[in-house]
Design a protein around this motif. Structure first.
Motif, PDB file in Angstrom:
ATOM      1  N   ASN A  15       0.833  -1.206   0.000  1.00 13.99           N
ATOM      2  CA  ASN A  15       0.000   0.000   0.000  1.00 13.99           C
ATOM      3  C   ASN A  15       0.869   1.258   0.000  1.00 13.99           C
ATOM      4  N   THR A  16       1.912   1.226  -0.809  1.00 15.53           N
ATOM      5  CA  THR A  16       2.923   2.284  -0.800  1.00 15.53           C
ATOM      6  C   THR A  16       3.262   2.704  -2.221  1.00 15.53           C
ATOM      7  N   VAL A  17       3.486   4.010  -2.388  1.00 18.94           N
ATOM      8  CA  VAL A  17       3.939   4.540  -3.665  1.00 18.94           C
ATOM      9  C   VAL A  17       5.250   5.286  -3.429  1.00 18.94           C
ATOM     10  N   TYR A  18       6.111   5.269  -4.419  1.00 13.25           N
ATOM     11  CA  TYR A  18       7.440   5.854  -4.295  1.00 13.25           C
ATOM     12  C   TYR A  18       7.689   6.877  -5.397  1.00 13.25           C
ATOM     13  N   LEU A  19       8.617   7.785  -5.118  1.00 11.82           N
ATOM     14  CA  LEU A  19       9.109   8.701  -6.139  1.00 11.82           C
ATOM     15  C   LEU A  19      10.627   8.747  -6.013  1.00 11.82           C
ATOM     16  N   GLN A  20      11.293   8.155  -6.967  1.00 11.75           N
ATOM     17  CA  GLN A  20      12.756   8.190  -7.016  1.00 11.75           C
ATOM     18  C   GLN A  20      13.162   9.436  -7.779  1.00 11.75           C
ATOM     19  N   MET A  21      13.922  10.293  -7.122  1.00 14.96           N
ATOM     20  CA  MET A  21      14.346  11.554  -7.712  1.00 14.96           C
ATOM     21  C   MET A  21      15.845  11.500  -7.941  1.00 14.96           C
ATOM     22  N   ASN A  22      16.262  11.482  -9.168  1.00 12.54           N
ATOM     23  CA  ASN A  22      17.685  11.480  -9.519  1.00 12.54           C
ATOM     24  C   ASN A  22      18.057  12.800 -10.178  1.00 12.54           C
ATOM     25  N   SER A  23      19.345  13.074 -10.187  1.00 13.70           N
ATOM     26  CA  SER A  23      19.847  14.303 -10.828  1.00 13.70           C
ATOM     27  C   SER A  23      19.031  15.519 -10.391  1.00 13.70           C
ATOM     28  N   SER A  24      18.881  15.666  -9.101  1.00 10.71           N
ATOM     29  CA  SER A  24      18.031  16.737  -8.588  1.00 10.71           C
ATOM     30  C   SER A  24      18.569  18.108  -8.969  1.00 10.71           C
ATOM     31  N   LYS A  25      17.647  19.064  -9.073  1.00 10.46           N
ATOM     32  CA  LYS A  25      17.981  20.432  -9.447  1.00 10.46           C
ATOM     33  C   LYS A  25      17.366  21.389  -8.414  1.00 10.46           C
ATOM     34  N   PRO A  26      17.926  22.581  -8.268  1.00 10.75           N
ATOM     35  CA  PRO A  26      17.346  23.549  -7.324  1.00 10.75           C
ATOM     36  C   PRO A  26      15.873  23.829  -7.606  1.00 10.75           C
ATOM     37  N   GLU A  27      15.476  23.785  -8.862  1.00 19.12           N
ATOM     38  CA  GLU A  27      14.070  24.042  -9.204  1.00 19.12           C
ATOM     39  C   GLU A  27      13.138  22.908  -8.781  1.00 19.12           C
ATOM     40  N   ASP A  28      13.684  21.816  -8.272  1.00 18.62           N
ATOM     41  CA  ASP A  28      12.858  20.744  -7.713  1.00 18.62           C
ATOM     42  C   ASP A  28      12.449  21.050  -6.269  1.00 18.62           C
ATOM     43  N   THR A  29      13.002  22.111  -5.717  1.00 18.84           N
ATOM     44  CA  THR A  29      12.677  22.480  -4.345  1.00 18.84           C
ATOM     45  C   THR A  29      11.190  22.798  -4.207  1.00 18.84           C
TER      46      THR A  29
END
Length: 128
Positions: free
Chosen positions: A77-91
């Motif tokens: 019952n879980t969902v994930y979000l893998q965030m790679n190569s993060s950028k300041p605009e992802d804040t």
């Protein structure tokens, strides 16, 4: 009581990876579409990624395509979000959401109005 609880947010440097998790309780969401939204200061909330109930269909906003991956584990019952190569605009504050309707087929809605259940949000800050 239905709850969606996000975790995994924090402060990272540009280029780093981060994995957000959203654990649901109170009912099963195995037949519901799920999504991650985000809201940056002074901006409207936007859909970052969405996934159909089976996981067979996904949507990504253009700015995150190729960097973020949404996935789900219906047994947990879980969902994930893998965030790679993060950028300041992802804040932003990242919110997990579950649709209020069971959708047949592989439909992953992107409008916030199609999501009835929301988590409290987790802050993600990407420094340059």
């Amino acid at each position: 009581q239905v709850q969606l609880v996000e975790s995994g947010g924090g402060l990272v440097q540009a280029g780093d990876s981060l994995r957000l998790s959203c654990a649901a309780s109170g009912r099963t969401f195995s037949r519901n579409a799920m999504a991650w939204f985000r809201q940056a200061p002074g901006k409207e909330r936007e859909c970052v990624a969405a996934i159909s109930w089976s996981g067979g269909s996904t949507y990504y906003q253009g700015s995150v395509k190729g960097r973020f991956t949404i996935s789900r584990d219906n047994a947990k019952n879980t969902v994930y979000l893998q965030m790679n190569s993060s950028k300041p605009e992802d804040t932003a504050v990242y919110y997990c959401a579950a649709s209020g309707t069971y959708y047949s087929g592989n439909y992953a809605p992107t409008s916030e109005y199609e999501y009835a259940y929301w988590g409290q949000g987790t802050q993600v800050t990407v420094s340059s």
